[in-house]
Enzyme design. Sequence first.
Site, mmCIF file in Angstrom:
data_model
loop_
_atom_site.group_PDB
_atom_site.id
_atom_site.type_symbol
_atom_site.label_atom_id
_atom_site.label_comp_id
_atom_site.label_asym_id
_atom_site.label_seq_id
_atom_site.Cartn_x
_atom_site.Cartn_y
_atom_site.Cartn_z
ATOM 1 N N GLY A 146 -47.304 0.549 12.337
ATOM 2 C CA GLY A 146 -48.239 -0.272 11.552
ATOM 3 C C GLY A 146 -49.091 -1.152 12.442
ATOM 4 N N ALA A 147 -49.511 -0.601 13.604
ATOM 5 C CA ALA A 147 -50.314 -1.401 14.549
ATOM 6 C C ALA A 147 -51.789 -1.419 14.166
ATOM 7 C CB ALA A 147 -50.147 -0.848 15.970
ATOM 8 N N TYR A 207 -40.086 -3.364 -4.514
ATOM 9 C CA TYR A 207 -40.452 -3.866 -3.171
ATOM 10 C C TYR A 207 -39.285 -4.690 -2.612
ATOM 11 C CZ TYR A 207 -42.727 -6.302 0.676
ATOM 12 O OH TYR A 207 -43.026 -6.808 1.925
ATOM 13 N N VAL A 228 -48.156 -14.087 4.191
ATOM 14 C CA VAL A 228 -48.970 -13.868 5.392
ATOM 15 C C VAL A 228 -50.300 -13.269 4.937
ATOM 16 C CG1 VAL A 228 -49.022 -12.921 7.729
ATOM 17 C CG2 VAL A 228 -46.817 -13.135 6.538
ATOM 18 N N LYS A 233 -36.861 -4.147 0.779
ATOM 19 C CA LYS A 233 -36.661 -5.113 1.855
ATOM 20 C C LYS A 233 -35.194 -5.555 1.955
ATOM 21 C CE LYS A 233 -40.765 -5.120 3.661
ATOM 22 N NZ LYS A 233 -40.964 -4.643 5.046
HETATM 23 P P1 NAP Z 1 -51.018 -4.694 6.376
HETATM 24 O O1 NAP Z 1 -52.092 -5.483 7.017
HETATM 25 O O2 NAP Z 1 -51.332 -3.971 5.095
HETATM 26 O O3 NAP Z 1 -50.421 -3.660 7.441
HETATM 27 C C1 NAP Z 1 -49.511 -2.652 7.075
HETATM 28 C C2 NAP Z 1 -49.399 -1.691 8.244
HETATM 29 O O4 NAP Z 1 -48.394 -0.712 7.935
HETATM 30 C C3 NAP Z 1 -50.689 -0.942 8.505
HETATM 31 O O5 NAP Z 1 -50.902 -0.902 9.893
HETATM 32 C C4 NAP Z 1 -50.423 0.444 7.959
HETATM 33 O O6 NAP Z 1 -51.088 1.398 8.771
HETATM 34 C C5 NAP Z 1 -48.915 0.580 8.153
HETATM 35 N N1 NAP Z 1 -48.323 1.499 7.189
HETATM 36 C C6 NAP Z 1 -48.136 1.324 5.867
HETATM 37 N N2 NAP Z 1 -47.584 2.406 5.312
HETATM 38 C C7 NAP Z 1 -47.430 3.303 6.324
HETATM 39 C C8 NAP Z 1 -46.931 4.628 6.385
HETATM 40 N N3 NAP Z 1 -46.459 5.255 5.289
HETATM 41 N N4 NAP Z 1 -46.926 5.263 7.582
HETATM 42 C C9 NAP Z 1 -47.390 4.644 8.689
HETATM 43 N N5 NAP Z 1 -47.871 3.394 8.704
HETATM 44 C C10 NAP Z 1 -47.901 2.736 7.513
HETATM 45 O O7 NAP Z 1 -49.771 -5.624 6.021
HETATM 46 P P2 NAP Z 1 -48.866 -6.609 6.936
HETATM 47 O O8 NAP Z 1 -48.746 -7.872 6.188
HETATM 48 O O9 NAP Z 1 -49.316 -6.627 8.327
HETATM 49 O O10 NAP Z 1 -47.455 -5.854 6.796
HETATM 50 C C11 NAP Z 1 -46.643 -5.525 7.905
HETATM 51 C C12 NAP Z 1 -45.181 -5.651 7.506
HETATM 52 O O11 NAP Z 1 -44.880 -6.999 7.182
HETATM 53 C C13 NAP Z 1 -44.791 -4.808 6.286
HETATM 54 O O12 NAP Z 1 -43.512 -4.231 6.512
HETATM 55 C C14 NAP Z 1 -44.700 -5.850 5.175
HETATM 56 O O13 NAP Z 1 -43.816 -5.455 4.146
HETATM 57 C C15 NAP Z 1 -44.188 -7.055 5.949
HETATM 58 N N6 NAP Z 1 -44.420 -8.355 5.320
HETATM 59 C C16 NAP Z 1 -45.677 -8.765 4.987
HETATM 60 C C17 NAP Z 1 -45.858 -10.007 4.368
HETATM 61 C C18 NAP Z 1 -47.205 -10.518 3.936
HETATM 62 O O14 NAP Z 1 -47.278 -11.460 3.132
HETATM 63 N N7 NAP Z 1 -48.297 -9.988 4.443
HETATM 64 C C19 NAP Z 1 -44.736 -10.816 4.101
HETATM 65 C C20 NAP Z 1 -43.485 -10.371 4.474
HETATM 66 C C21 NAP Z 1 -43.313 -9.144 5.089
HETATM 67 P P3 NAP Z 1 -51.933 2.642 8.242
HETATM 68 O O15 NAP Z 1 -52.471 2.308 6.887
HETATM 69 O O16 NAP Z 1 -52.988 2.852 9.295
HETATM 70 O O17 NAP Z 1 -50.930 3.742 8.228
#
Ligand code: NAP
Length: 250
Positions: free
Chosen positions: A10-11, A150, A183, A154
């Site tokens: 998810g970079a 969801y 976030v 987690k």
């Molecule tokens: P984001 O900006 O939507 O990024 C999500 C990343 O995950 C993207 O790079 C996406 O890449 C990748 N991804 C999603 N599904 C995928 C799949 N099936 N295969 C490969 N890559 C996949 O969201 P983020 O907030 O940075 O989320 C990153 C992590 O933090 C997640 O696990 C999320 O649950 C967790 N998190 C987020 C928050 C929040 O409030 N934002 C809070 C707690 C935890 P591609 O689309 O290019 O594949």
Amino acid sequence: MRGKIALITGASSGIGWATAEAFAAEGVQLILCGRRESRLKALQNLLKVPSHVLVFDVADKKAVFDQIHSLPKAFSSIDILINNAGNAHGLSPVHEADLRDWEAMIDSNVKGLMYVTKAVLPSMVERKSGHIINLGSIAAKEVYPNGSVYCSSKYAVDAFSQGLRIDLNPMGIKVSAIHPGLVDTEFSVVRFKGDQQKANRVYEGLKPLSAQDVADVICYMAKAPEHVNIADLLLLPNAQANTYVNHRKP
Ligand code: NAP
């Protein structure tokens, strides 16, 4: 950390992108993973450290193993794995939710994270060294309305992290989990299927964490001395007390 090799899933966005930047600043060499190749290439062009791009869907078991096992020799000894790829899809009560959303969350957040771990582990086990950092969420600690699947995904990441820590304990491989609250990334836009206004409302009236805030803490966890493991860390914006209580200004 200079000279170590980290694989980040998810970079292409948000926390994963910011972690790649933070690690690069420490001289870590990077394997950048995601589905959107153009984003990964753009990130690669920004970074001043050796890096390699892998394009795969974490939910595609064959692609995960094929891609990780075909890494060039220079990138094949992974020291740090950041299991970050994942998203929420939809926000609905169980009786109204779309099964495709459930499958997307379980397949990527749970099964995908497990596949990537399994694909990376053999060389860590062989070297008796490594650090795995899993992205959980406050949703791994508390269940909130309309988020049952969801949150289930987690909670599974939390349980898997604990189990992995037990299994890898004899090998000295560290397993950590970080659980962020709100976030500001593309997370909510993805959850609400591109509805930017709905996504904005999630962060209305408060200052959420930035992706960089989370990346800084991941970096701190990765830099801890060999005998120190920050095993389980809840990271909240100051305005958030838990999933229900947020101090929002009008
Ligand atoms: P984001 O900006 O939507 O990024 C999500 C990343 O995950 C993207 O790079 C996406 O890449 C990748 N991804 C999603 N599904 C995928 C799949 N099936 N295969 C490969 N890559 C996949 O969201 P983020 O907030 O940075 O989320 C990153 C992590 O933090 C997640 O696990 C999320 O649950 C967790 N998190 C987020 C928050 C929040 O409030 N934002 C809070 C707690 C935890 P591609 O689309 O290019 O594949």
